[in-house]
Scaffold this active site. Structure first.
Site, PDB file in Angstrom:
ATOM      1  N   ARG A  15      46.458  35.080  34.333  1.00 19.11           N
ATOM      2  CA  ARG A  15      45.039  35.601  34.477  1.00 19.11           C
ATOM      3  C   ARG A  15      44.134  34.386  33.821  1.00 19.11           C
ATOM      4  O   ARG A  15      44.261  34.255  32.636  1.00 19.11           O
ATOM      5  CB  ARG A  15      44.881  36.839  33.744  1.00 19.11           C
ATOM      6  CG  ARG A  15      43.479  37.293  33.593  1.00 19.11           C
ATOM      7  CD  ARG A  15      43.366  38.687  33.019  1.00 19.11           C
ATOM      8  NE  ARG A  15      41.981  39.189  32.742  1.00 19.11           N
ATOM      9  CZ  ARG A  15      41.253  39.909  33.710  1.00 19.11           C
ATOM     10  NH1 ARG A  15      42.011  40.346  34.762  1.00 19.11           N
ATOM     11  NH2 ARG A  15      39.970  40.588  33.311  1.00 19.11           N
ATOM     12  N   HIS A  66      40.553  37.395  43.034  1.00 18.00           N
ATOM     13  CA  HIS A  66      41.215  38.696  42.344  1.00 18.00           C
ATOM     14  C   HIS A  66      42.153  39.300  43.455  1.00 18.00           C
ATOM     15  O   HIS A  66      41.793  40.239  43.571  1.00 18.00           O
ATOM     16  CB  HIS A  66      40.237  39.476  41.721  1.00 18.00           C
ATOM     17  CG  HIS A  66      40.821  40.120  40.492  1.00 18.00           C
ATOM     18  ND1 HIS A  66      42.129  40.521  40.088  1.00 18.00           N
ATOM     19  CD2 HIS A  66      40.472  41.152  39.703  1.00 18.00           C
ATOM     20  CE1 HIS A  66      42.477  41.030  39.391  1.00 18.00           C
ATOM     21  NE2 HIS A  66      41.260  41.616  38.863  1.00 18.00           N
ATOM     22  N   GLN A 125      43.794  43.019  42.594  1.00 14.02           N
ATOM     23  CA  GLN A 125      42.821  43.958  42.633  1.00 14.02           C
ATOM     24  C   GLN A 125      42.417  44.614  43.943  1.00 14.02           C
ATOM     25  O   GLN A 125      42.379  45.656  44.185  1.00 14.02           O
ATOM     26  CB  GLN A 125      41.470  43.512  41.846  1.00 14.02           C
ATOM     27  CG  GLN A 125      40.334  44.602  41.900  1.00 14.02           C
ATOM     28  CD  GLN A 125      40.804  45.815  41.018  1.00 14.02           C
ATOM     29  OE1 GLN A 125      40.902  45.586  39.833  1.00 14.02           O
ATOM     30  NE2 GLN A 125      40.928  46.983  41.623  1.00 14.02           N
ATOM     31  N   ASP A 132      30.976  46.462  40.530  1.00 11.74           N
ATOM     32  CA  ASP A 132      31.309  45.647  39.464  1.00 11.74           C
ATOM     33  C   ASP A 132      30.464  45.281  38.513  1.00 11.74           C
ATOM     34  O   ASP A 132      29.124  45.565  38.843  1.00 11.74           O
ATOM     35  CB  ASP A 132      32.250  44.580  40.247  1.00 11.74           C
ATOM     36  CG  ASP A 132      33.023  43.802  39.017  1.00 11.74           C
ATOM     37  OD1 ASP A 132      33.279  44.196  37.914  1.00 11.74           O
ATOM     38  OD2 ASP A 132      33.432  42.660  39.424  1.00 11.74           O
ATOM     39  N   ARG A 138      46.781  49.766  40.727  1.00  7.46           N
ATOM     40  CA  ARG A 138      47.009  48.396  39.992  1.00  7.46           C
ATOM     41  C   ARG A 138      48.451  48.017  39.738  1.00  7.46           C
ATOM     42  O   ARG A 138      49.095  47.086  40.388  1.00  7.46           O
ATOM     43  CB  ARG A 138      46.302  47.813  38.704  1.00  7.46           C
ATOM     44  CG  ARG A 138      44.711  47.666  39.081  1.00  7.46           C
ATOM     45  CD  ARG A 138      44.556  46.305  39.752  1.00  7.46           C
ATOM     46  NE  ARG A 138      45.164  45.150  39.274  1.00  7.46           N
ATOM     47  CZ  ARG A 138      44.411  44.389  38.324  1.00  7.46           C
ATOM     48  NH1 ARG A 138      43.469  44.859  37.730  1.00  7.46           N
ATOM     49  NH2 ARG A 138      45.035  43.472  37.443  1.00  7.46           N
TER      50      ARG A 138
END
Length: 379
Positions: free
Chosen positions: A178, A205, A208, A297, A365
């Site tokens: 990450r 991402h 996700q 988000d 996730r």
């Protein structure tokens, strides 16, 4: 684009001991796994069985040049971009996510495909969900995960990325990272001799979005033919949604303020694929009409906090509140990749509403990432 009809089949197949899931013991699995969404509970019994689904149909930085060849690369050992994989591979991974999720929900703990394996987790950016979901998921399937925080490696500063990749490959079976710069994940993958998983970069991402699609399948029934409306900054999450739209057909809309649109090349890639209907707009109220999913988000991501005050001014009118959800319609679900700044990009009432699937989304996730790792490791 006309909606493409889809259906979701749930079935139970017997797996032989030569199958990829052969790590099961011969014990009877008598508890019935249950999980939220459209799926029915499925009893798992010996010989080892797993429920399967079949999904069938009647910011930031510019994308790296490797995204531009337009070919499916299902043979890749890494998980860096959604569009590196073709539709059948993405659906295969999602099928596996449902199987293993159901197994874990049943209380079964003898399925240990990662037994004896280790994963190095590189965190240039800290995260609760990414760390806990990867570490817990890898452990539950028998493996051991090693956390390497921002000060443990200082990749690219204390030690060159290519050296980190080659050293960690000699200790571990898989690497998750990450990071900030997208080039860092590309360099890790270039020099590593084990699979590399993109846990997030400033560009995209992918883990996700795999979890998001799994959640949509569970609650809506399918991704294909649905309308997903993202409201907010055209960031790395949007880029991965666009890359998903270049592989699987659905209607994707990004509603963002002027000047905060997603990367132009990534939008063009998704549109030129001719798979999905793609819209970029500055009108959130018009965008959410008829949405199956409204997605939000934070307005200022990690590394953008100095812009937070400015962004709060520019993003006025882009908050997902109860009125915006009413425009979307009573059947629209709300999703957020978390962490959420309640009262900023989304109201507390929307997060806590019955049609909010934020927390099933967060749980997924782990299950989506487990499936990605199972695919990469070939187990």
């Amino acid at each position: 684009m006309a909606a493409i009809s889809s259906h979701l089949l749930v079935r139970s197949d017997k797996l032989s001991l030569s199958s990829p899931c052969s790590s099961f013991s011969g014990q009877n699995l008598r508890r019935s796994p249950r999980f939220s969404g459209k799926f029915t509970s499925i009893s798992v019994s010996s010989p080892a069985t797993l429920p399967k689904i079949s999904c069938q149909t009647s910011s930031a930085t510019s994308p790296p040049s490797s995204l531009d060849n337009g070919t499916a690369k299902a043979e890749l050992k890494d998980f860096l971009h959604i569009s590196d994989f073709d539709k059948s591979t993405i659906l295969k991974i999602l099928d596996r996510a449902v199987e293993v999720k159901a197994l874990l929900k049943s209380g079964e703990r003898t399925y240990l495909p990662f037994k004896g394996k280790t994963m190095a987790m590189i965190f240039a950016k800290p995260s609760m969900r990414t760390r806990v979901s990867f570490e817990t998921g890898f452990f539950l399937l028998g493996g051991h995960a090693i956390y390497l925080g921002p000060n443990d490696i200082q990749m690219g500063k204390r030690e060159e990325t290519r050296d980190v990749a080659r050293v960690l490959s000699r200790y571990n079976d898989i690497i998750m990272a990450r990071v900030f710069a997208h080039q860092d994940i590309l360099d890790l993958a270039k020099y590593a001799t084990v699979p590399v998983v993109n846990g997030l970069t400033d560009y995209n991402h992918p883990c996700q979005i795999m979890a998001d699609v799994l959640t949509i399948i569970e609650h809506v029934g399918q991704l294909e033919g649905t309308k997903v409306v993202y409201v907010g900054d055209g960031n790395n999450v949007v880029h991965s949604w666009l890359l998903m739209a270049s592989v699987i057909p659905f209607h994707f809309v990004c509603a963002c303020p002027k000047g905060f649109e997603p990367d132009k090349k990534t939008v063009e890639k998704a549109q030129q694929a001719g798979i999905s209907k793609i819209e970029i707009t500055n009108d959130p109220k018009e965008a959410v009409k008829g949405a199956d999913v409204v997605y939000s988000d934070v307005w200022a991501s990690m590394g953008q906090k100095e812009e937070a005050a400015y962004r709060h001014q520019v993003f006025q009118g882009f908050q997902v509140d109860e009125n915006l959800m009413k425009i979307a319609g009573p059947k629209a679900y709300f999703m957020h990749c978390l962490p959420a700044e309640r009262g900023v990009e989304v109201t507390d009432g929307v997060v806590e509403a019955p049609n909010s699937i934020v927390f099933p989304q967060a749980e997924n996730r782990m299950h989506a990432q487990n499936a990605v790792m199972l695919h990469l490791l070939g187990v």
